[in-house]
Design a protein around this motif. Structure first.
Motif, PDB file in Angstrom:
ATOM      1  N   LEU A  88       0.837  -1.201   0.000  1.00 18.67           N
ATOM      2  CA  LEU A  88       0.000   0.000   0.000  1.00 18.67           C
ATOM      3  C   LEU A  88       0.871   1.251   0.000  1.00 18.67           C
ATOM      4  O   LEU A  88       0.610   2.206  -0.740  1.00 18.67           O
ATOM      5  CB  LEU A  88      -0.925  -0.021   1.215  1.00 18.67           C
ATOM      6  N   SER A  89       1.925   1.238   0.811  1.00 18.88           N
ATOM      7  CA  SER A  89       2.850   2.365   0.838  1.00 18.88           C
ATOM      8  C   SER A  89       3.558   2.516  -0.500  1.00 18.88           C
ATOM      9  O   SER A  89       3.814   3.639  -0.956  1.00 18.88           O
ATOM     10  CB  SER A  89       3.872   2.187   1.960  1.00 18.88           C
ATOM     11  N   ALA A  90       3.881   1.393  -1.134  1.00 20.67           N
ATOM     12  CA  ALA A  90       4.555   1.445  -2.443  1.00 20.67           C
ATOM     13  C   ALA A  90       3.674   2.121  -3.485  1.00 20.67           C
ATOM     14  O   ALA A  90       4.167   2.858  -4.357  1.00 20.67           O
ATOM     15  CB  ALA A  90       4.924   0.036  -2.892  1.00 20.67           C
ATOM     16  N   MET A  91       2.360   1.888  -3.410  1.00 23.57           N
ATOM     17  CA  MET A  91       1.466   2.538  -4.382  1.00 23.57           C
ATOM     18  C   MET A  91       1.416   4.042  -4.165  1.00 23.57           C
ATOM     19  O   MET A  91       1.326   4.818  -5.119  1.00 23.57           O
ATOM     20  CB  MET A  91       0.083   1.897  -4.301  1.00 23.57           C
ATOM     21  N   VAL A  92       1.482   4.483  -2.904  1.00 20.86           N
ATOM     22  CA  VAL A  92       1.560   5.916  -2.635  1.00 20.86           C
ATOM     23  C   VAL A  92       2.875   6.471  -3.175  1.00 20.86           C
ATOM     24  O   VAL A  92       2.908   7.534  -3.806  1.00 20.86           O
ATOM     25  CB  VAL A  92       1.432   6.194  -1.122  1.00 20.86           C
ATOM     26  N   LEU A  93       3.965   5.742  -2.943  1.00 16.47           N
ATOM     27  CA  LEU A  93       5.269   6.185  -3.442  1.00 16.47           C
ATOM     28  C   LEU A  93       5.280   6.268  -4.962  1.00 16.47           C
ATOM     29  O   LEU A  93       5.835   7.215  -5.543  1.00 16.47           O
ATOM     30  CB  LEU A  93       6.365   5.230  -2.954  1.00 16.47           C
ATOM     31  N   ARG A  94       4.669   5.307  -5.628  1.00 14.29           N
ATOM     32  CA  ARG A  94       4.617   5.335  -7.096  1.00 14.29           C
ATOM     33  C   ARG A  94       3.868   6.565  -7.590  1.00 14.29           C
ATOM     34  O   ARG A  94       4.266   7.188  -8.585  1.00 14.29           O
ATOM     35  CB  ARG A  94       3.951   4.055  -7.617  1.00 14.29           C
ATOM     36  N   SER A  95       2.804   6.934  -6.884  1.00 10.49           N
ATOM     37  CA  SER A  95       2.050   8.126  -7.263  1.00 10.49           C
ATOM     38  C   SER A  95       2.902   9.381  -7.081  1.00 10.49           C
ATOM     39  O   SER A  95       2.905  10.277  -7.937  1.00 10.49           O
ATOM     40  CB  SER A  95       0.776   8.220  -6.418  1.00 10.49           C
ATOM     41  N   LEU A  96       3.642   9.446  -5.974  1.00 13.36           N
ATOM     42  CA  LEU A  96       4.511  10.598  -5.729  1.00 13.36           C
ATOM     43  C   LEU A  96       5.615  10.683  -6.782  1.00 13.36           C
ATOM     44  O   LEU A  96       5.948  11.775  -7.260  1.00 13.36           O
ATOM     45  CB  LEU A  96       5.134  10.493  -4.336  1.00 13.36           C
ATOM     46  N   VAL A  97       6.187   9.542  -7.137  1.00  7.77           N
ATOM     47  CA  VAL A  97       7.241   9.524  -8.152  1.00  7.77           C
ATOM     48  C   VAL A  97       6.692  10.018  -9.495  1.00  7.77           C
ATOM     49  O   VAL A  97       7.365  10.773 -10.222  1.00  7.77           O
ATOM     50  CB  VAL A  97       7.835   8.106  -8.286  1.00  7.77           C
TER      51      VAL A  97
END
Length: 562
Positions: A88-97
């Protein structure tokens, strides 16, 4: 290009240290704050504000506050599959990237990510795994209070000084004491509470509302509870400005009204406020300082806006705290400075940043009592809390009896003299050479704690010199290398809605949320949704933009009248 990321409980942010200093990047909706919320619909994954809107309309497919679960094996089912906190955190990080790449016009592959100072070894490793799952090389994990100090430009101040950073976010509370001298930012003490934040103050409001209306919270439908929390969150935010707030909400077929003033909110939250005292006092003790020896108090974190927080700090230190940096952005701005330091930006080359290990790390030992009985379960510290990192310490251990064939090295973190009250990180069994002399039947245990807050344990046999490295097999919160690869492949296979569709997705999600909340206007809202979906199918960009603005204006008016 190394970006700085604040991966928060409530919101997350991304930016860089550029030509004009720290710069935060807006998301597709034009806001630098991206809600840390993930939702799954029939065609893909939504992150941020569109997902947040779906907490009410699609509660079974949407999740928030998962930062609190980092380092655990908890899984959340969204749609037809389950997700770990790292995913779930990785999906947030992908959005930020994606937001950073849109602003920079180039790929982003490296990052510095902030973590609560009091995050455990498992939580830090989970954060690094989240970065890996998002396709990032995590160059460093920087503690949030340290990042906040960098955001305030404390490293640029002339002369020397001691500062306490008081960081109350949505889900965590951190306190750090820093000393500044000759371009050095040195952390002397860090403490905190990983389960204390703005969400807990919202929880006490929810419980008070339920008591006042004789409601049983577990009987509420998921969308009703999400709706109640949203309304109370809005009320909490307005309390500091207006002194009182009122809400109306329909639950279980009843139209309910509620009013709360700042005095009652302060009374409800007083036990939580008092919980903040202990970490502050511990940090002062560990740094061997009195409150009067601090030059400034820095207040950061969105939840620090609550008036009772400022009052607590003022009472404890007899002065007003610094608040001139946006508390929602301070950690992210500091993370960009840390990214600039990592990238060796020439404007920051004179700055040296040090940090500390927030927990005591050690192992379990047995002791022989006066009556000859052997008692297990004692904690033997190897690295004391608030040791400057990187740090490496070792100690020698020997078997209790001549018959022992092996020694077990249990690794714990915590502050209790008994291991039963501390957190076990793992264990390693090491054989003992039976033919060796007594002094050769022991082992040397070395703990190494690096600048990212990650622990390495090595055990060397005295008799053979053989070295064993600890693998934290017993920690259910950690993924193995093979499982990381499997989950990375699964995440890459998920369809993520394109960034350019975010504004339209957010408008639809908001309309669906209002449809859930406002029963009397459902026919009208259904017409608005159908009309906008029809316009979207036309793929006429100008027409879509016009209708989206009109839809938002109409929804603004509806919410203002309600």
């Amino acid at each position: 290009m190394i970006v700085g990321i604040d991966l928060g409980t409530t919101h997350s942010l991304v930016g860089i240290y550029g030509d004009t200093g720290s710069q935060l990047f807006p998301n597709a909706l034009g806001d630098v704050l991206t809600p840390s919320v993930v939702s799954v619909d029939e065609s893909g994954v939504l992150v941020g504000q569109p997902a947040r809107e779906r907490l009410i309309s699609h509660p079974q497919r949407t999740v928030a506050n998962f930062k609190r679960w980092m380092g655990s094996s908890r899984e959340t089912r969204l749609g037809d599959r389950s997700f770990r906190p790292e995913e779930l955190s990785a999906m947030v990080l992908r959005s930020l990237v994606a937001d950073a790449e849109a602003a920079l016009g180039e790929p982003v592959r490296e990052a510095v990510i902030s973590v609560p100072a009091y995050f455990s070894d498992a939580q830090r490793k989970a954060t690094r795994t989240a970065g890996e799952l998002a396709g990032l090389k995590v160059e460093r994990l920087v503690n949030e209070p340290t990042a906040a100090a960098l955001a305030y430009g404390l490293q640029d101040r002339e002369g020397e000084g001691r500062f306490l950073v008081f960081d109350l976010g949505g889900g965590t509370f951190d306190v750090s004491i820093l000393e500044l001298f000759d371009g050095v930012v040195e952390v002397h003490a860090s403490t905190g509470d990983n389960y204390l934040g703005g969400e807990d103050f919202l929880d006490v409001m929810v419980e008070a509302f339920a008591r006042d209306h004789a409601l049983t919270l577990r009987d509420l439908a998921a969308h009703e509870l999400a709706q109640l929390r949203r309304r109370l969150e809005q009320a909490k935010r307005s309390l500091g400005q207006d002194g009182s707030a009122a809400i109306e909400v329909s639950l279980q077929g009843r139209a309910l009204e509620w009013r709360i003033d700042e005095a009652r909110f302060s009374s409800l939250g007083e036990p939580l406020v008092q919980r903040m005292r202990a970490p502050v006092e511990r940090a002062l003790r560990d740094a061997r300082l009195q409150p009067g020896q601090l030059d400034e108090i820095v207040l950061v974190g969105g939840a620090s806006r609550m008036p009772q927080v400022a009052r607590l700090v003022s009472r404890m230190f007899g002065r007003l705290p610094l608040r001139h940096v946006n508390p929602d952005q301070a950690v992210a701005l500091g993370a960009t400075v840390a990214a600039g330091l990592k990238a060796r930006d020439e404007r920051l080359e004179e700055i040296i940043l040090t940090d500390v290990c927030p927990y005591t790390l050690g192992t379990q030992v047995s002791r022989r009592e006066d009556n000859g009985q052997v008692r297990n379960g004692y904690f033997h510290p190897i690295i004391p809390r608030n040791s400057t990192v990187p740090v490496s310490r070792e100690d020698d251990f020997y078997p209790m009896t001549a018959e022992q064939k092996q020694v077990r090295i249990d690794v714990y973190q915590g502050e209790s003299p008994m291991v039963a009250n501390n957190i076990k990180l793992g264990e390693l069994n090491v054989p003992i050479a039976g033919h060796a002399a007594p002094e050769q039947r022991g082992v040397t245990v070395r703990f190494t704690y690096d600048v990212n807050g990650l622990l390495q344990v090595e055990v060397r046999e005295h008799a053979t010199g053989k070295v064993h490295e600890l693998v934290l097999e017993q920690n259910p919160g950690l993924l193995g290398a093979d499982e990381i690869r499997e989950r990375l492949a699964a995440l890459q296979a998920l369809k993520v809605h394109p960034r350019e569709q975010q504004e339209n997705l957010q408008a639809l999600a908001r309309a669906e949320r209002l449809y859930e909340e406002y029963l009397a206007q459902r026919t009208l809202l259904q017409e608005w949704i159908a009309r906008f979906r029809s316009v979207l199918e036309s793929q006429d960009t100008d027409l879509v933009d016009t209708h989206r603005r009109q839809l938002h204006q109409a929804m603004d008016e509806l919410e203002a009248q309600a």
